[in-house]
Design a protein around this motif. Structure first.
Motif, short mmCIF file in Angstrom:
data_model
loop_
_atom_site.label_atom_id
_atom_site.label_comp_id
_atom_site.label_asym_id
_atom_site.label_seq_id
_atom_site.Cartn_x
_atom_site.Cartn_y
_atom_site.Cartn_z
N GLY A 34 4.02 2.24 -3.48
CA GLY A 34 3.69 2.98 -4.69
C GLY A 34 3.56 4.46 -4.46
O GLY A 34 4.08 5.29 -5.23
N GLY A 35 2.88 4.85 -3.36
CA GLY A 35 2.73 6.26 -3.05
C GLY A 35 4.05 6.93 -2.72
O GLY A 35 4.29 8.09 -3.09
N PHE A 36 4.94 6.20 -2.03
CA PHE A 36 6.23 6.78 -1.67
C PHE A 36 7.04 7.12 -2.92
O PHE A 36 7.58 8.24 -3.05
CB PHE A 36 7.01 5.82 -0.79
N THR A 63 6.02 7.48 -6.01
CA THR A 63 5.36 8.52 -6.81
C THR A 63 5.64 9.90 -6.23
O THR A 63 5.95 10.85 -6.96
CB THR A 63 3.86 8.25 -6.85
N LEU A 64 5.54 10.02 -4.90
CA LEU A 64 5.82 11.29 -4.26
C LEU A 64 7.29 11.68 -4.43
O LEU A 64 7.61 12.85 -4.70
CB LEU A 64 5.46 11.21 -2.78
N GLY A 106 0.68 4.16 6.83
CA GLY A 106 1.28 5.08 5.86
C GLY A 106 1.75 6.36 6.51
O GLY A 106 2.85 6.86 6.22
N THR A 140 0.81 -1.21 0.00
CA THR A 140 0.00 0.00 0.00
C THR A 140 0.85 1.26 0.00
O THR A 140 0.54 2.24 -0.69
CB THR A 140 -0.93 -0.01 1.23
N VAL A 141 1.94 1.25 0.76
CA VAL A 141 2.73 2.46 0.96
C VAL A 141 3.76 2.67 -0.14
O VAL A 141 4.06 3.81 -0.51
CB VAL A 141 3.41 2.40 2.35
#
Length: 803
Positions: A331-333, A335-336, A404, A328-329
């Motif tokens: 991909g967002g990390f 991308t950011l 997250g 969960t975390v």
């Protein structure tokens, strides 16, 4: 003669280090051969460790207490691994999948047709089409039914077990739709029995507990009827929906008491793959294995399990929670991170264009010093984000209610702490000070993790996930990119501080240790990464003392990498098939004609990663910033290369190693993107500082040490954009081009030897006859040598007051 032999000697040293790292193998216990007369494989689709407890599943709990346990990765040829895919993969010993349509976010609800024309066996009418689908359309070349084909007789109980036990033409030797009243006769009729104990499905805890309780009751009947001297393997055979999870694996039998399950395919205690179950069953029965068909390796039971049973059984459940949170975390990390670094790269362009001090009364206003200082700290923080995220996994953030946010907070604190440590480190004011501090800190973080078992890599946000089934130990893709970049930058920073003749030796010494850590099966366990790093290291060593990357030097680097690959291939091919690494298995596949599957899988993985990974954005954005800004005449990077050839060598070696490592490992630009997240901000920071000192001059006659970088010095005489006395062309540049900060004060007389010297400000006039230090010769009178100085060092009439 020594200078001529140095490249050959260094190449031999790098090759020896690389082969040593790749050839050494950690001692492992051998798979237990012929320890059982019967094997019972009991599968429960969807069973996870969170479903096991002493009250609801007492049989599973007792088995976990007495036997060996582990987390099971149920990877197959399709994702998610639906129950029919899991059973098929179990019987194939390789990544297989059932043909037919399925919903995008789940598993098909249709069952498998099982015909029973007689009262003994059964037949699967769809088996032949399934075999053709796996052999011709999927890239793994799996042959369903390989496990049953390896024994004379097998038993299947339940429809899922029939899928696993069916031979390639669809025949099941002995079949029962469910457990009979007395299963003893059925389970003892063949050496291999496969039992379908049902499915644990859904997200409702009460429904899952009820399904697990029913499966546990069926397992109790199997254990009560097990034949003597039998091995019972219980496995959560598959997922039931998205997302994938880790599942239960228990082995109970002679020689499997109270340990961790592992295998050569994972190299990590407590982790097993679904494809390992078929080789484990055959090894326990003492039967030969179809090596060309099985991807898995026999399971082992290792020690080190906690004495407290609750702690031991809760460990796999905690690993499952961590892996689920990581998905969960992560991909967002990334991308950011990609977005922040792209914005930072865009913001750097106007700073670079205005970083050089104006030489005359007109020109763009300089950037305020406070803005430059803030920009430098942001660049340091950006470069430290990936190692900080790796270190954040030392905190169990995944156990919180909002994992997250907890991970983000821990990572931000670590980034701030690392940035502060770099800012207040000795030598930060120097041009190469931040590079050395950031590279050294990153190498320390990643290196210590690798030396202690790469525990932060497994299921880490910037590591790799056991759910993917690609890697379970050693360095991951992101770890490889960051580590090779930081190791080579550290080597370049150290090499720049020694005499020119020693720089290749320093590069080889530091880079050779990195090759050992990356390639060693004890540590990084990445032979492809070690080979790529060897090529990059040889390129860096070849040009660290100055000069261009000529064809001869490139050939030396290519020969070294090729020699390491050949040396390891020879050693690896001499090992038993079950102990070979990825390179040895690939060469063996080429020899038996199945290497095309590997090439096809690698190509497909490269393309999928290239299209879907946020690290591709990082790699492309870094390349654009370097090419269209840093390498421009106003960008400062060429000037940096001229002044610091060892740093130029480290950056060139990083580019070579990262590209080779990503392409050969099937990771496309992920390794390049991870390396760029560290290298590009540091290159931009160093370029800013070099441009900021471009108009500075040292006092004529001042002698500077090659290793002096405390104040941003450039060695004797400094260097210009086209290369200094130590640069790629060997020519001189403006004296003292690397001197830091604005210089003030009137010129003074030539000091005595050893007396501190104050710099001469730009625009000041030296008295006639003042000695001028030239990088390539003795001191001469200023009035007679001005014409011989490089053009960048002369001043126009508008800059010099009339005498």
């Amino acid at each position: 003669m020594l200078r001529r032999l140095a490249p050959a000697l260094l190449t031999v040293l790098v090759v020896a280090l690389g082969v040593t790292a790749l050839a050494a193998r950690p001692p492992r216990s051998t798979p237990q051969q012929h320890t059982a007369d019967f094997v019972v494989l009991a599968g429960i689709a969807g069973l996870r460790w969170e479903d096991v407890d002493p009250q609801s599943t007492p049989t599973l709990w007792r088995m976990a207490q007495d036997g060996s346990i582990g987390s099971l990765s149920v990877r197959s040829a399709h994702r998610p691994t639906c129950p029919v895919d899991g059973w098929l993969t179990l019987g194939a010993g390789s990544f297989a999948a059932w043909n037919g349509s399925r919903p995008a976010d789940g598993c098909p609800a249709t069952g498998v047709a099982v015909e029973q024309p007689d009262g003994i066996g059964a037949n699967l009418p769809d088996q032949e089409s399934v075999v053709q689908y796996n052999q011709q359309q999927l890239s793994w070349g799996a042959l369903p039914g390989s496990l049953s084909e390896s024994v004379r007789c097998s038993v299947a109980v339940g429809p899922g077990a029939a899928v696993a036990a069916a031979r390639p033409f669809g025949r099941v030797d002995r079949y029962a739709p469910g457990l009979p009243a007395d299963p003893r006769v059925l389970l003892g009729s063949c050496v291999l029995s496969i039992v379908d104990l049902g499915t644990v499905d859904g997200v409702d805890p009460a429904a899952r507990a009820q399904a697990a309780r029913a499966a546990d009751a069926q397992l109790a009947r199997v254990l009560a009827a097990r034949p003597p001297r039998s091995l019972v393997l219980v496995a959560g055979i598959s997922d039931t929906a998205q997302p994938s999870r880790l599942h239960v694996a228990i082995a109970d039998g002679p020689g499997w008491e109270r340990g961790w399950l592992t295998s050569a395919s994972t190299g990590r205690d407590g982790y097993l793959q679904l494809v390992d179950l078929a080789p484990t069953a055959l090894a326990a029965l003492g039967r030969p294995m179809p090596e060309r068909l099985f991807l898995g390796r026999p399971a082992l039971s290792t020690g080190g399990r906690p004495a407290e049973e609750t702690e031991a059984i809760n460990a796999p459940a905690d690993a499952d929670r961590e892996a689920a949170a990581q998905r969960t975390v992560s991909g967002g990390f990334f991308t950011l991170l990609a977005g922040v670094q792209v914005l930072l790269a865009i913001a750097m362009v106007p700073l670079l264009r205005r970083a050089r001090p104006r030489a005359g009364p007109t020109g763009p206003a300089p950037v305020p010093a406070r803005v430059v200082a803030v920009a430098e700290l942001l660049l340091v923080a950006a470069a430290l984000t990936v190692p900080a995220a790796l270190l954040a996994d030392a905190v169990p953030w995944w156990r919180g209610e909002h994992p997250g946010w907890i991970f983000a907070g821990v990572t931000a604190l670590l980034v701030a702490a690392g940035t502060a440590a770099v800012r207040f480190a000795p030598g930060y004011a120097g041009t190469l000070g931040p590079i050395g501090a950031v590279a050294g800190l990153t190498t320390l973080v990643v290196g210590l993790d690798v030396l202690t078992g790469a525990r932060l890599q497994l299921n880490g946000v910037v590591g790799y996930s056991a759910l993917q089934g690609g890697r379970y130990a050693g360095l991951g893709t992101v770890g490889l990119g960051v580590f090779l970049a930081s190791a080579l930058l550290s080597a370049g920073w150290l090499a720049q501080r020694v005499q020119r003749g020693w720089r290749p030796a320093v590069m080889v010494a530091v880079g050779g240790l990195a090759v050992l850590m990356v390639g060693s099966a004890y540590l990084g366990a990445d032979p492809v990464g070690a080979i790529a790093l060897t090529a990059g290291l040889c390129v860096a060593a070849a040009i660290s003392a100055g000069g261009w990357l000529t064809i001869t030097r490139l050939v030396w680097a290519a020969m070294a990498a090729l020699a390491v690959a050949i040396g390891f291939a020879v050693v690896d091919l001499r090992r038993p098939a079950a102990e070979r690494g990825s390179l040895g298995r690939f060469l063996s596949a080429l020899g038996d004609g199945t290497g095309g599957f590997t090439v096809h899988r690698s190509s497909a993985a490269n393309f999928e990663t290239l299209v879907n990974s946020p690290l591709t954005v990082l790699a492309v954005a870094g390349a654009l910033l370097v090419w269209f800004a840093l390498l421009q005449p106003w960008g400062g990077l060429m000037r940096l290369f001229g002044i610091y050839p060892a740093v130029r060598a480290a950056l060139a070696g990083t580019a070579v190693a990262a590209v080779l490592g990503g392409v050969l490992d099937g990771a496309a630009l992920d390794v390049v993107g991870a390396a760029a997240a560290l290298v590009v901000p540091m290159a931009a920071l160093a370029s800013l500082r070099v441009l900021g000192h471009a108009a500075d001059r040292t006092r004529p006659g001042v002698s500077r040490s090659f290793s002096d970088d405390a104040d941003g010095g450039a060695g004797p005489g400094g260097a210009g954009p086209a290369g200094g006395g130590d640069g790629p062309t060997g020519g001189g540049g403006p004296p003292g081009a690397g001197h830091p900060g604005p210089v003030t004060g009137p010129p003074a007389a030539q000091p005595a030897p050893g007396e501190p010297v104050e710099p001469t400000p730009v625009g000041a006039v030296e008295p006639p006859g003042t000695p001028v230090r030239r990088p390539d010769g003795p001191s001469e009178a200023a009035g007679t040598s001005a014409a011989r100085l490089p053009r960048q060092a002369t001043r126009s009439s508008t800059e010099v007051a009339a005498p």
